[in-house]
Design a protein around this motif. Structure first.
Motif, short mmCIF file in Angstrom:
data_model
loop_
_atom_site.label_atom_id
_atom_site.label_comp_id
_atom_site.label_asym_id
_atom_site.label_seq_id
_atom_site.Cartn_x
_atom_site.Cartn_y
_atom_site.Cartn_z
N ARG A 71 0.82 -1.20 0.00
CA ARG A 71 0.00 0.00 0.00
C ARG A 71 0.86 1.26 0.00
NH1 ARG A 71 -4.04 1.21 4.87
NH2 ARG A 71 -3.95 -1.05 4.88
N ASN B 26 0.36 4.28 -2.60
CA ASN B 26 0.11 5.64 -2.13
C ASN B 26 1.24 6.59 -2.56
OD1 ASN B 26 -2.30 4.88 -0.93
ND2 ASN B 26 -1.34 4.48 1.07
N ARG C 165 0.84 7.56 -6.16
CA ARG C 165 -0.28 8.48 -6.33
C ARG C 165 0.08 9.89 -5.89
NH1 ARG C 165 -5.71 6.29 -3.84
NH2 ARG C 165 -4.36 6.33 -1.98
#
Length: 231
Positions: free
Chosen positions: A119, A123, A126
């Motif tokens: 994750r 993240n 992004r």
């Protein structure tokens, strides 16, 4: 021979040291399978630790120490990429995040939120700005594009070679008997044979009995038919 007190004390001291050494050797904990990889991770050799953990997981995917170690490696790589982003090294950070996502990490199941070790890379990507040609020293790695159209079908392969001949079949059952043929026509009569030779002459017959004597004189009226004995 009697031993001197000094020599006896020295021998006892050596024996005691040997016993303590053996005890400490046996009591020392045996190295675990992840100790070398953990040591590399603790010294900041993250890539080396990642390779070591990956090798352990290849041999045994359920080895928990390697699973936990790979989680720590992912967290450390994300931390380093975050530092690169802070210092405007966004393309280097993008390469770290992308390499982390392309590596074979355990726990890719999104349902395991507590142990979802990718994750941080998702993240991090992004949070990075979109790559621009001016900021790329090498070909930029942008987000994946849409899937391309299906390619055309390939040409048909050549025909395979003929198979070998099959084995002979079993003999069929005998047929039923045929019907009887029609009778033939009668043959023609044979011709009369030639006349056989004359037979041998038979033996002479016996003389007949003499007839009774007549009563009177012969009157000449007896014929051969009425008087066969007169013949």
């Amino acid at each position: 021979m009697r031993l001197s007190p000094v020599l006896l004390s020295a021998m006892l001291a050596v024996a005691a040291v040997s016993i303590v050494a053996v005890f400490l050797h046996n009591a020392a904990p045996k190295p675990g399978p992840c100790d070398d990889a953990d040591g590399s991770a603790q010294r900041g050799l993250t890539a080396q630790a990642q390779r070591a953990y990956a090798g352990l997981l290849k041999d045994d995917p359920t080895r928990l120490c390697a699973v936990h170690g790979m989680r720590r490696v992912a967290a450390e790589l994300c931390r380093r990429a975050g530092v690169m982003h802070v210092w405007n090294a966004d393309e280097e950070a993008r390469r770290v995040y992308t390499a982390l996502l392309r590596s074979d990490l355990p726990d890719w199941d999104e349902g395991h939120r507590g142990a979802w070790n990718v994750r941080c890379a998702l993240n991090g990507l992004r949070a990075l700005p979109d790559p621009t040609p001016a900021s790329c020293d090498a070909p930029c790695v942008g987000p994946p594009g849409p899937a391309g159209a299906d390619g055309t079908d390939g040409t048909d392969g050549t025909d395979g070679t003929d198979g070998s001949d099959g084995t002979d079949g079993t003999d069929g059952t005998d047929g039923t008997d045929g019907t009887d043929g029609t009778d033939g026509t009668d043959g023609t009569d044979g011709t009369v044979g030639a006349r056989g030779p004359r037979g041998y002459r038979g033996p002479r017959g016996y003389q007949g009995r003499r007839g009774p004597r007549g009563d009177g004189a012969y009157d000449g009226s007896c014929t051969k038919a009425s008087c066969p004995w007169q013949g």
